[in-house]
Design a protein around this motif. Structure first.
Motif, PDB file in Angstrom:
ATOM      1  N   UNK A 157       0.817  -1.226   0.000  1.00  0.00           N
ATOM      2  CA  UNK A 157       0.000   0.000   0.000  1.00  0.00           C
ATOM      3  C   UNK A 157       0.844   1.266   0.000  1.00  0.00           C
ATOM      4  N   UNK A 158       2.136   1.136   0.307  1.00  0.00           N
ATOM      5  CA  UNK A 158       3.016   2.314   0.304  1.00  0.00           C
ATOM      6  C   UNK A 158       3.825   2.397  -0.986  1.00  0.00           C
ATOM      7  N   UNK A 159       3.255   1.894  -2.070  1.00  0.00           N
ATOM      8  CA  UNK A 159       4.004   1.837  -3.330  1.00  0.00           C
ATOM      9  C   UNK A 159       4.497   3.217  -3.782  1.00  0.00           C
ATOM     10  N   UNK A 160       3.850   4.260  -3.285  1.00  0.00           N
ATOM     11  CA  UNK A 160       4.221   5.618  -3.708  1.00  0.00           C
ATOM     12  C   UNK A 160       5.408   6.199  -2.929  1.00  0.00           C
ATOM     13  N   UNK A 161       5.821   5.498  -1.855  1.00  0.00           N
ATOM     14  CA  UNK A 161       6.868   6.059  -0.994  1.00  0.00           C
ATOM     15  C   UNK A 161       8.261   5.788  -1.562  1.00  0.00           C
ATOM     16  N   UNK A 162       9.070   6.831  -1.732  1.00  0.00           N
ATOM     17  CA  UNK A 162      10.441   6.607  -2.202  1.00  0.00           C
ATOM     18  C   UNK A 162      11.264   5.844  -1.169  1.00  0.00           C
ATOM     19  N   UNK A 163      12.176   5.027  -1.654  1.00  0.00           N
ATOM     20  CA  UNK A 163      13.015   4.225  -0.765  1.00  0.00           C
ATOM     21  C   UNK A 163      14.463   4.694  -0.894  1.00  0.00           C
ATOM     22  N   UNK A 164      15.119   4.931   0.226  1.00  0.00           N
ATOM     23  CA  UNK A 164      16.526   5.327   0.220  1.00  0.00           C
ATOM     24  C   UNK A 164      17.285   4.409   1.163  1.00  0.00           C
ATOM     25  N   UNK A 165      18.374   3.844   0.693  1.00  0.00           N
ATOM     26  CA  UNK A 165      19.217   3.047   1.588  1.00  0.00           C
ATOM     27  C   UNK A 165      20.239   3.991   2.212  1.00  0.00           C
ATOM     28  N   UNK A 166      20.357   3.915   3.531  1.00  0.00           N
ATOM     29  CA  UNK A 166      21.226   4.876   4.222  1.00  0.00           C
ATOM     30  C   UNK A 166      22.065   4.211   5.318  1.00  0.00           C
ATOM     31  N   UNK A 167      23.032   4.951   5.784  1.00  0.00           N
ATOM     32  CA  UNK A 167      23.717   4.576   7.009  1.00  0.00           C
ATOM     33  C   UNK A 167      23.797   5.820   7.885  1.00  0.00           C
ATOM     34  N   UNK A 168      22.994   5.806   8.926  1.00  0.00           N
ATOM     35  CA  UNK A 168      23.008   6.934   9.859  1.00  0.00           C
ATOM     36  C   UNK A 168      24.364   7.004  10.548  1.00  0.00           C
ATOM     37  N   UNK A 169      24.946   5.836  10.759  1.00  0.00           N
ATOM     38  CA  UNK A 169      26.228   5.742  11.456  1.00  0.00           C
ATOM     39  C   UNK A 169      27.339   6.414  10.652  1.00  0.00           C
TER      40      UNK A 169
END
Ligand SMILES: Nc1nc2c(ncn2[C@@H]2O[C@H](COP(=O)(O)OP(=O)(O)OP(=O)(O)O)[C@@H](O)[C@H]2O)c(=O)[nH]1
Ligand SMILES: [Mg+2]
Length: 333
Positions: A216-228
């Motif tokens: 249902x969240x198909x519209x949400x962009x996905x970003x791979x991150x490292x907060x660290x």
């Protein structure tokens, strides 16, 4: 204690210096004194203090809503305990604002941080992770959930953090559902990307799993991150800003009607009871989330999958990344 009881106020007993006691068998003695809420604590070591605080919070009267200082965008960082919400906040702000630790449940309360970003005022809201049910921290768990829901409620855009090491869990779907239901903007940040073994397919596969689990969240962009390591944390804020803009975007009525005309000519709705479905007129009636009201001859012609088709055409033509779009049907004879 008799005097305290006479005050007709909630009374809590904190049995201090309890750090050496494994089981708290003396509690019964305190209960006998007529005190309902007895907690073993250690002021020196901090044991039990958080639970005591949760007891206290539990009896506080409802506060009137806090007057919030105006900002251009409120972004809530949400996700399970230990996923790295506070780390992300610190990485974005560039200093150690929030406490970070490997103990799940480090953040107990919602913390707001305001920052200036490209001449805009942004409020970042760090939340307590939604907790799994545990025997010992019922109180903590309950209030964490409540706080997360409240943070979602009062944000413009929610950044849903997913743990790359753990994958998607039930709690993730629960928060995601809340964001969607409330119509808030959403950015999915897959954190701890530094910690997993990767090949060229890893990101693609992870996103596929995400899309499947949180369809249902198909519209949400996905970003791979490292907060660290600070990897792509700037992108998170930038994307959240764009999503915030998309949420408030207004489509001109003439443009909207063109999009719908074209879509319906290409693929008309099926006839229902011998009548063709027709849109007389459509207009955007709300923002955040963008809502389109279609005045039609027969709402029953516009079945769910057809509405999804129109929804996708609007999205395609206008671009509403990160936000849900609502279509509202009105019958006009
Ligand atoms: N490897 C790796 N570890 C991370 C990353 N981000 C956070 N961590 C670690 O994960 C642990 C939890 O981080 P927090 O920022 O406290 O997590 P949180 O979501 O705020 O947790 P709660 O406040 O308990 O809900 C800490 O030990 C962090 O150092 C990351 O990008 N990579
Ligand atoms: Mg935290």
């Amino acid at each position: 204690m008799r005097e305290l009881r006479g005050l007709d106020k909630p009374v809590f007993v904190a049995v201090n210096k309890s750090e050496r006691r494994q089981d708290f068998s003396d509690a019964a003695d305190f209960h006998r004194l007529g005190m309902e809420k007895v907690r073993a604590v250690s002021a020196l070591h901090g044991d039990g203090v958080a639970d005591l605080l949760d007891d206290l919070v539990g009896v506080l009267p409802e506060r009137p809503p806090i007057e919030e200082s105006p900002c251009d965008l409120a972004v809530a960082l949400v996700g399970r305990p230990n996923v790295g919400k506070s780390s992300l906040l610190n990485a974005i702000v560039g200093e150690r604002r929030a406490l970070v630790s490997e103990i799940a449940g480090t953040t107990r309360d919602t913390v707001d941080t305001e920052l200036n970003w490209r001449k805009h005022r942004i409020r970042l809201v760090d939340t307590a992770g939604l907790r799994r049910k545990g025997r010992h921290d019922k109180g903590v768990e309950y209030f964490s959930i409540l706080r997360t829901l409240r943070a979602v409620e009062r944000c413009d855009v929610a950044v849903l953090l997913i743990d790359a090491e753990q994958g998607i869990v039930a709690q993730d779907a629960r928060v995601a559902g809340e964001i969607h239901e409330k119509g808030r903007g959403c950015v999915i940040a897959v954190n701890k990307w530094d910690a997993i073994a990767k090949d060229t397919m890893t990101a693609k596969r992870f996103e596929e799993e995400l899309r499947r689990e949180l369809a249902f969240l198909s519209y949400a962009p996905v970003i791979t991150i490292s907060a660290l390591e600070g990897q792509r944390v700037g992108r998170v804020l930038e994307t959240a800003w764009e999503v915030g803009q998309a949420q408030r975007k207004k489509v001109e009525t003439s443009v909207l009607n063109d999009i719908l005309d074209k879509a319906m000519r290409r693929n008309p709705p099926k006839a229902h009871k011998g009548r063709m479905g027709k849109v007389y007129y459509a207009t955007q009636t709300a923002v955040a989330p963008p809502t389109f009201t279609l005045f039609v001859n027969q709402p029953s012609n516009f079945v769910r999958h057809y509405l999804r088709y129109l929804n996708n055409r609007i999205r395609e033509a206008v671009g509403f990344e990160g936000t849900r779009i609502l279509i509202d049907l009105r019958k006009r004879s």
